[in-house]
Design an enzyme around this catalytic site. Structure first.
Site, PDB file in Angstrom:
ATOM      1  N   VAL A  39      16.770   6.593   5.408  1.00 38.83           N
ATOM      2  CA  VAL A  39      15.908   7.471   4.615  1.00 38.83           C
ATOM      3  C   VAL A  39      14.817   6.562   4.067  1.00 38.83           C
ATOM      4  O   VAL A  39      15.095   5.455   3.606  1.00 38.83           O
ATOM      5  CB  VAL A  39      16.710   8.135   3.469  1.00 38.83           C
ATOM      6  CG1 VAL A  39      15.790   8.944   2.569  1.00 38.83           C
ATOM      7  CG2 VAL A  39      17.801   9.024   4.041  1.00 38.83           C
ATOM      8  N   LYS A  40      13.584   7.019   4.173  1.00 33.96           N
ATOM      9  CA  LYS A  40      12.452   6.190   3.725  1.00 33.96           C
ATOM     10  C   LYS A  40      12.617   5.838   2.242  1.00 33.96           C
ATOM     11  O   LYS A  40      13.015   6.694   1.452  1.00 33.96           O
ATOM     12  CB  LYS A  40      11.162   6.997   3.934  1.00 33.96           C
ATOM     13  CG  LYS A  40       9.921   6.177   4.121  1.00 33.96           C
ATOM     14  CD  LYS A  40       8.756   7.096   4.467  1.00 33.96           C
ATOM     15  CE  LYS A  40       7.472   6.334   4.686  1.00 33.96           C
ATOM     16  NZ  LYS A  40       7.494   5.503   5.884  1.00 33.96           N
ATOM     17  N   SER A  44       8.111   3.280  -0.390  1.00 27.93           N
ATOM     18  CA  SER A  44       7.366   3.483   0.852  1.00 27.93           C
ATOM     19  C   SER A  44       6.793   4.917   0.915  1.00 27.93           C
ATOM     20  O   SER A  44       5.678   5.132   1.411  1.00 27.93           O
ATOM     21  CB  SER A  44       8.310   3.209   2.017  1.00 27.93           C
ATOM     22  OG  SER A  44       7.673   3.355   3.225  1.00 27.93           O
ATOM     23  N   ARG A  51      -1.819   6.294   0.139  1.00 30.08           N
ATOM     24  CA  ARG A  51      -2.693   5.876   1.245  1.00 30.08           C
ATOM     25  C   ARG A  51      -3.331   7.068   1.940  1.00 30.08           C
ATOM     26  O   ARG A  51      -4.497   7.048   2.312  1.00 30.08           O
ATOM     27  CB  ARG A  51      -1.893   5.031   2.245  1.00 30.08           C
ATOM     28  CG  ARG A  51      -2.680   4.571   3.450  1.00 30.08           C
ATOM     29  CD  ARG A  51      -2.003   3.398   4.157  1.00 30.08           C
ATOM     30  NE  ARG A  51      -0.589   3.603   4.419  1.00 30.08           N
ATOM     31  CZ  ARG A  51      -0.114   4.225   5.498  1.00 30.08           C
ATOM     32  NH1 ARG A  51      -0.944   4.695   6.396  1.00 30.08           N
ATOM     33  NH2 ARG A  51       1.184   4.365   5.666  1.00 30.08           N
ATOM     34  N   LYS A 105      -0.671   1.465  20.615  1.00 24.44           N
ATOM     35  CA  LYS A 105      -1.505   1.310  19.416  1.00 24.44           C
ATOM     36  C   LYS A 105      -2.296   0.005  19.502  1.00 24.44           C
ATOM     37  O   LYS A 105      -1.882  -0.926  20.200  1.00 24.44           O
ATOM     38  CB  LYS A 105      -0.622   1.300  18.178  1.00 24.44           C
ATOM     39  CG  LYS A 105      -0.266   2.691  17.690  1.00 24.44           C
ATOM     40  CD  LYS A 105       0.229   2.619  16.264  1.00 24.44           C
ATOM     41  CE  LYS A 105       0.016   3.912  15.543  1.00 24.44           C
ATOM     42  NZ  LYS A 105       0.428   3.834  14.136  1.00 24.44           N
ATOM     43  N   SER A 107      -2.448  -2.315  17.563  1.00 25.47           N
ATOM     44  CA  SER A 107      -1.629  -3.452  17.132  1.00 25.47           C
ATOM     45  C   SER A 107      -0.795  -4.022  18.281  1.00 25.47           C
ATOM     46  O   SER A 107      -0.336  -5.157  18.228  1.00 25.47           O
ATOM     47  CB  SER A 107      -0.676  -2.988  16.030  1.00 25.47           C
ATOM     48  OG  SER A 107       0.148  -1.924  16.505  1.00 25.47           O
ATOM     49  N   HIS A 113       7.474   8.768  19.848  1.00 25.62           N
ATOM     50  CA  HIS A 113       7.929   9.423  18.612  1.00 25.62           C
ATOM     51  C   HIS A 113       8.032  10.929  18.805  1.00 25.62           C
ATOM     52  O   HIS A 113       7.140  11.548  19.393  1.00 25.62           O
ATOM     53  CB  HIS A 113       6.941   9.177  17.456  1.00 25.62           C
ATOM     54  CG  HIS A 113       6.884   7.751  17.006  1.00 25.62           C
ATOM     55  ND1 HIS A 113       6.209   7.341  15.889  1.00 25.62           N
ATOM     56  CD2 HIS A 113       7.445   6.623  17.512  1.00 25.62           C
ATOM     57  CE1 HIS A 113       6.348   6.032  15.740  1.00 25.62           C
ATOM     58  NE2 HIS A 113       7.079   5.572  16.724  1.00 25.62           N
ATOM     59  N   GLU A 132      11.829  12.040  11.938  1.00 30.61           N
ATOM     60  CA  GLU A 132      11.107  11.338  13.003  1.00 30.61           C
ATOM     61  C   GLU A 132      12.093  10.584  13.883  1.00 30.61           C
ATOM     62  O   GLU A 132      12.908   9.808  13.377  1.00 30.61           O
ATOM     63  CB  GLU A 132      10.108  10.350  12.399  1.00 30.61           C
ATOM     64  CG  GLU A 132       9.296   9.610  13.466  1.00 30.61           C
ATOM     65  CD  GLU A 132       8.424   8.516  12.868  1.00 30.61           C
ATOM     66  OE1 GLU A 132       7.203   8.689  12.840  1.00 30.61           O
ATOM     67  OE2 GLU A 132       8.985   7.482  12.431  1.00 30.61           O
ATOM     68  N   THR A 145       9.913  -4.896  15.199  1.00 32.85           N
ATOM     69  CA  THR A 145      10.597  -5.414  14.015  1.00 32.85           C
ATOM     70  C   THR A 145       9.884  -6.658  13.482  1.00 32.85           C
ATOM     71  O   THR A 145       9.627  -6.790  12.284  1.00 32.85           O
ATOM     72  CB  THR A 145      12.072  -5.751  14.363  1.00 32.85           C
ATOM     73  OG1 THR A 145      12.655  -4.587  14.924  1.00 32.85           O
ATOM     74  CG2 THR A 145      12.866  -6.186  13.160  1.00 32.85           C
TER      75      THR A 145
END
Ligand code: 0O2
Length: 259
Positions: A39-40, A44, A51, A105, A107, A113, A132, A145
């Site tokens: 769970v976020k 965050s 944001r 992406k 990055s 997803h 998600e 990671t």
């Protein structure tokens, strides 16, 4: 407020773990290697609200990853299979998909997803919430990671030389996944044979154990010694033959014992 999300993460994790078990029970390659969920964290969630300029009342609607499940696959091909499995299910309804495999992406992040709707039963009745699902290979997960930790360290201000190294590492990860895919069939065959062998050995040993109850120790010892010889030969076909023959012998002893 986060309690139903905790329940969703637990339930979803168990459901995906159960899929792995089903594949293994059938001696088949599981497209899912590992599942984890979280769970976020509250900080965050707050950071994301700020944001993205989301009012707190809209949190559950706008933040799609309060419940997050990570599904790790061995091969890139497995990702599509897992997505297909999720789409077939009646307890998970797809809201949207993000394909960062074909659209990597900037990055270097690669993953697939799925945002799903999932209903949990709470003391106040059913609650439909979003979760998600991040589906990626072991190699992609390794990269993500490490990159996530570096993002945290540099807080959006990654030095160019580190960013460049990460881009190179992302290319290497991509190449690694392609190499692994090219020998996917052979790897799966080897894994299936090894799983089959261990299942047969387990069945044989259970059978021998049961034979001790229905016939003399001397007889069973002979069978056991023969099994050890077959096992030492490391020949799957011979082991399978021995298994079949043992089944017939055991059935004979069982019938005799009933008389
Ligand atoms: P955490 O700590 O994993 O919960 P965004 O605006 O990019 O933050 P959005 O629009 O909700 O997020 O969707 P997106 O881009 O699909 O990102 C959702 C999650 O995917 C992120 O959650 C990360 O877990 C992962 N992710 C996306 N982009 C990257 C990336 O470039 N590198 C890594 N390592 N992970 C990524 P959170 O909220 O960022 O963080």
């Amino acid at each position: 407020m986060l309690l139903p999300y905790e329940l969703a993460v637990k339930e979803l994790t168990i459901k995906f773990q159960h899929m792995i078990k089903e594949y293994k029970r059938q001696n088949a390659h599981s497209p899912i290697e590992q599942v984890s969920g979280r769970v976020k964290s509250v900080s965050s969630i707050l950071e994301k609200l700020q944001r993205k300029n989301i009012p707190i009342e809209k949190m559950e609607e706008e933040i799609e990853d309060i419940a997050g499940i990570r599904i790790i696959c061995q091969f890139e091909e497995d990702i599509d299979i897992v997505a297909g499995l999720v789409k077939q299910r009646s307890d998970m309804q797809i809201k949207s998909e993000k394909d960062y495999l074909t659209h990597m992406k900037e990055s270097g992040y690669r993953s697939y997803h799925l945002i799903i709707y999932y209903t949990v039963e709470t003391s106040e009745g059913p609650k439909k919430l979003q979760a998600e699902l991040q589906i990626r290979t072991m190699a992609m997960d390794f990269w993500a990671t490490i990159e996530h930790s570096l993002q945290y360290k540099y807080k959006g201000d990654m030095p160019p030389h580190v960013a460049e190294r990460l881009t190179r590492a992302a290319d290497a990860i991509n190449a690694l996944d392609h190499e692994m895919s090219s020998v996917r069939g052979e790897i799966i065959d080897a894994q299936n044979s090894s799983r089959l062998q261990s299942n047969i050995v387990r069945d044989i040993l259970m059978c021998i154990e049961n034979l001790y109850k229905v016939t003399s120790t001397r007889e069973v010892r002979k069978i056991q010694d023969e099994f050890l010889r077959v096992f030492a030969a490391n020949d799957l076909a011979r082991l399978e033959r021995f298994h079949r023959e043992l089944d017939i012998i055991a059935e004979g002893y069982r019938i005799q014992a009933l008389k």
